[in-house]
Design a protein around this motif. Structure first.
Motif, mmCIF file in Angstrom:
data_model
loop_
_atom_site.group_PDB
_atom_site.id
_atom_site.type_symbol
_atom_site.label_atom_id
_atom_site.label_comp_id
_atom_site.label_asym_id
_atom_site.label_seq_id
_atom_site.Cartn_x
_atom_site.Cartn_y
_atom_site.Cartn_z
ATOM 1 N N THR A 177 46.609 132.833 20.362
ATOM 2 C CA THR A 177 45.306 132.217 20.614
ATOM 3 C C THR A 177 45.283 130.767 20.164
ATOM 4 O O THR A 177 44.704 129.903 20.828
ATOM 5 C CB THR A 177 44.205 133.012 19.886
ATOM 6 O OG1 THR A 177 44.271 134.383 20.276
ATOM 7 C CG2 THR A 177 42.832 132.466 20.228
ATOM 8 N N MET A 178 45.928 130.493 19.031
ATOM 9 C CA MET A 178 45.974 129.125 18.521
ATOM 10 C C MET A 178 46.679 128.196 19.507
ATOM 11 O O MET A 178 46.171 127.112 19.836
ATOM 12 C CB MET A 178 46.682 129.102 17.168
ATOM 13 C CG MET A 178 46.878 127.718 16.580
ATOM 14 S SD MET A 178 47.916 127.744 15.107
ATOM 15 C CE MET A 178 49.507 128.182 15.825
ATOM 16 N N LEU A 179 47.850 128.606 19.999
ATOM 17 C CA LEU A 179 48.594 127.755 20.924
ATOM 18 C C LEU A 179 47.848 127.586 22.243
ATOM 19 O O LEU A 179 47.812 126.485 22.814
ATOM 20 C CB LEU A 179 49.986 128.358 21.171
ATOM 21 C CG LEU A 179 50.895 128.435 19.937
ATOM 22 C CD1 LEU A 179 52.180 129.171 20.267
ATOM 23 C CD2 LEU A 179 51.207 127.046 19.415
ATOM 24 N N GLY A 180 47.227 128.681 22.733
ATOM 25 C CA GLY A 180 46.448 128.579 23.963
ATOM 26 C C GLY A 180 45.233 127.686 23.800
ATOM 27 O O GLY A 180 44.870 126.928 24.714
ATOM 28 N N THR A 181 44.594 127.759 22.629
ATOM 29 C CA THR A 181 43.426 126.909 22.377
ATOM 30 C C THR A 181 43.820 125.447 22.278
ATOM 31 O O THR A 181 43.107 124.560 22.773
ATOM 32 C CB THR A 181 42.725 127.354 21.084
ATOM 33 O OG1 THR A 181 42.433 128.757 21.159
ATOM 34 C CG2 THR A 181 41.416 126.604 20.891
ATOM 35 N N MET A 182 44.956 125.169 21.640
ATOM 36 C CA MET A 182 45.444 123.787 21.579
ATOM 37 C C MET A 182 45.712 123.243 22.982
ATOM 38 O O MET A 182 45.346 122.102 23.300
ATOM 39 C CB MET A 182 46.712 123.717 20.725
ATOM 40 C CG MET A 182 46.504 123.966 19.243
ATOM 41 S SD MET A 182 48.061 124.112 18.328
ATOM 42 C CE MET A 182 48.799 122.514 18.619
ATOM 43 N N ARG A 183 46.327 124.054 23.831
ATOM 44 C CA ARG A 183 46.613 123.596 25.198
ATOM 45 C C ARG A 183 45.327 123.376 25.981
ATOM 46 O O ARG A 183 45.201 122.382 26.714
ATOM 47 C CB ARG A 183 47.488 124.629 25.905
ATOM 48 C CG ARG A 183 47.865 124.226 27.324
ATOM 49 C CD ARG A 183 48.662 125.303 28.035
ATOM 50 N NE ARG A 183 48.948 124.919 29.396
ATOM 51 C CZ ARG A 183 50.023 124.260 29.784
ATOM 52 N NH1 ARG A 183 50.914 123.888 28.883
ATOM 53 N NH2 ARG A 183 50.220 123.950 31.052
ATOM 54 N N GLY A 184 44.362 124.285 25.824
ATOM 55 C CA GLY A 184 43.095 124.117 26.528
ATOM 56 C C GLY A 184 42.344 122.872 26.095
ATOM 57 O O GLY A 184 41.756 122.164 26.919
ATOM 58 N N LEU A 185 42.392 122.583 24.795
ATOM 59 C CA LEU A 185 41.716 121.360 24.304
ATOM 60 C C LEU A 185 42.409 120.117 24.839
ATOM 61 O O LEU A 185 41.737 119.144 25.218
ATOM 62 C CB LEU A 185 41.722 121.362 22.774
ATOM 63 C CG LEU A 185 41.017 120.156 22.123
ATOM 64 C CD1 LEU A 185 39.534 120.165 22.457
ATOM 65 C CD2 LEU A 185 41.199 120.181 20.615
ATOM 66 N N MET A 186 43.740 120.142 24.899
ATOM 67 C CA MET A 186 44.450 118.989 25.444
ATOM 68 C C MET A 186 44.145 118.816 26.927
ATOM 69 O O MET A 186 44.084 117.688 27.438
ATOM 70 C CB MET A 186 45.950 119.130 25.186
ATOM 71 C CG MET A 186 46.336 118.936 23.724
ATOM 72 S SD MET A 186 48.116 118.898 23.434
ATOM 73 C CE MET A 186 48.549 120.612 23.739
ATOM 74 N N ASP A 187 43.970 119.917 27.649
ATOM 75 C CA ASP A 187 43.573 119.829 29.066
ATOM 76 C C ASP A 187 42.224 119.134 29.198
ATOM 77 O O ASP A 187 42.023 118.281 30.078
ATOM 78 C CB ASP A 187 43.503 121.228 29.696
ATOM 79 C CG ASP A 187 44.886 121.740 30.057
ATOM 80 O OD1 ASP A 187 45.773 120.910 30.303
ATOM 81 O OD2 ASP A 187 45.075 122.970 30.090
ATOM 82 N N LEU A 188 41.282 119.516 28.343
ATOM 83 C CA LEU A 188 39.948 118.909 28.416
ATOM 84 C C LEU A 188 40.006 117.427 28.040
ATOM 85 O O LEU A 188 39.363 116.584 28.682
ATOM 86 C CB LEU A 188 38.979 119.640 27.487
ATOM 87 C CG LEU A 188 38.495 121.011 27.957
ATOM 88 C CD1 LEU A 188 37.622 121.654 26.902
ATOM 89 C CD2 LEU A 188 37.719 120.876 29.252
ATOM 90 N N MET A 189 40.752 117.105 26.994
ATOM 91 C CA MET A 189 40.840 115.702 26.588
ATOM 92 C C MET A 189 41.596 114.863 27.604
ATOM 93 O O MET A 189 41.374 113.661 27.713
ATOM 94 C CB MET A 189 41.510 115.594 25.213
ATOM 95 C CG MET A 189 40.634 116.088 24.076
ATOM 96 S SD MET A 189 41.252 115.656 22.416
ATOM 97 C CE MET A 189 42.747 116.643 22.358
ATOM 98 N N GLY A 190 42.483 115.510 28.354
ATOM 99 C CA GLY A 190 43.192 114.788 29.392
ATOM 100 C C GLY A 190 42.417 114.658 30.686
ATOM 101 O O GLY A 190 42.891 114.034 31.634
ATOM 102 N N GLY A 191 41.234 115.293 30.733
ATOM 103 C CA GLY A 191 40.411 115.170 31.928
ATOM 104 C C GLY A 191 40.748 116.159 33.000
ATOM 105 O O GLY A 191 40.310 116.014 34.153
ATOM 106 N N SER A 192 41.539 117.225 32.664
ATOM 107 C CA SER A 192 41.902 118.216 33.674
ATOM 108 C C SER A 192 40.776 119.204 33.911
ATOM 109 O O SER A 192 39.987 119.464 33.018
ATOM 110 C CB SER A 192 43.178 118.962 33.240
ATOM 111 O OG SER A 192 44.229 118.044 33.043
#
Length: 257
Positions: A242-257
């Motif tokens: 969950t931690m790794l998936g949450t980190m990836r999801g946050l990076m997607d949002l910050m990247g504008g995806s």
């Protein structure tokens, strides 16, 4: 050396994101680790990342200083999300301590310097050993490296996006769900012990349940912990996913995806 000078501003941005990530990252952010060691490790990791990626040519100007603030915020937010997920283990230990009667005694958390529940610190230590065993710290370092694919150095972050705030709130909700799932075997068993002690107190008034209850609950708690330790480790592995998936999801949002 002259070829490095035009890319030096980009290296400083990479160094800022890596060191900011270390401020919140589990295991690497311990206060017992000297600050000089953290800065040195961050410098060498930033240098390796700098050599392994294509960096843009940036000029030092007013916009560049805003990019420095952006990189610091990106590193802090990614590290905070990682720490938030692992905080579920300490919260689960706090729930268990409250039922066991250990809530009156705390230990010092070496990561934050604050007081932490006994069982929470015990489970958190086991979780960190498990993290090292499965090379989870390498995955977190991979996360900060691949974050440049989602959030380039010259890319601005939509910090005012309401989806980002909602995502962090959902991550906080997930943390409490994981903590509840980890603590429910022991907490549920101690609830049944409390019910049984209440029945005994009504049927046998001569028995002082306050004297018998505390050692009984502590003994039952340790028996249940030994019995469900494998289940707890499975829950810890799910928390890492969950931690790794949450980190990836946050990076997607910050990247504008």
């Amino acid at each position: 050396m002259l070829d490095f000078l035009p890319a030096f501003p980009a290296f400083l941005l990479i160094f800022m994101r890596v060191t900011s990530f270390f401020l919140m990252m589990p295991l690497f952010s311990y206060r017992s680790i000297p600050a000089s060691h953290k800065i040195g490790l961050g410098f060498f990791l930033a240098w390796i990342m700098f050599l392994g990626m294509e960096v843009p040519s940036l000029e030092i100007s007013g916009t560049y200083f805003l990019l420095i603030i952006k990189e610091a915020l990106v590193g802090l937010m990614i590290g905070f999300i990682a720490y938030l997920m692992l905080s579920a283990i300490q919260i689960a230990g706090g729930f268990i301590d409250f039922q066991m009667g250990f809530a009156i005694a705390n230990v010092i958390d070496p990561q934050t310097g604050a007081q932490s529940p006994l069982m929470g610190q015990y489970l958190y230590t086991i979780a960190l050993f498990f993290l090292l065993t499965v090379n989870g710290h390498h995955l977190m370092l991979d996360g900060i490296f691949y974050s440049y694919r989602f959030i380039p150095l010259e890319h601005w972050i939509p910090f005012g996006d309401e989806n980002m705030a909602e995502y962090i709130i959902r991550a906080l909700n997930t943390m409490f769900i994981i903590a509840f799932q980890m603590s429910i075997p022991v907490v549920g068993s101690l609830f049944l012990v409390d019910v049984a002690l209440g029945v005994v107190a009504r049927t046998v008034p001569q028995l002082n349940v306050f004297v018998v209850g505390l050692p009984l609950k502590i003994g039952v708690s340790f028996i249940i912990l030994i019995a469900v330790m494998s289940v707890l480790l499975f829950a810890v592995s799910q928390a890492y996913e969950t931690m790794l998936g949450t980190m990836r999801g946050l990076m997607d949002l910050m990247g504008g995806s």
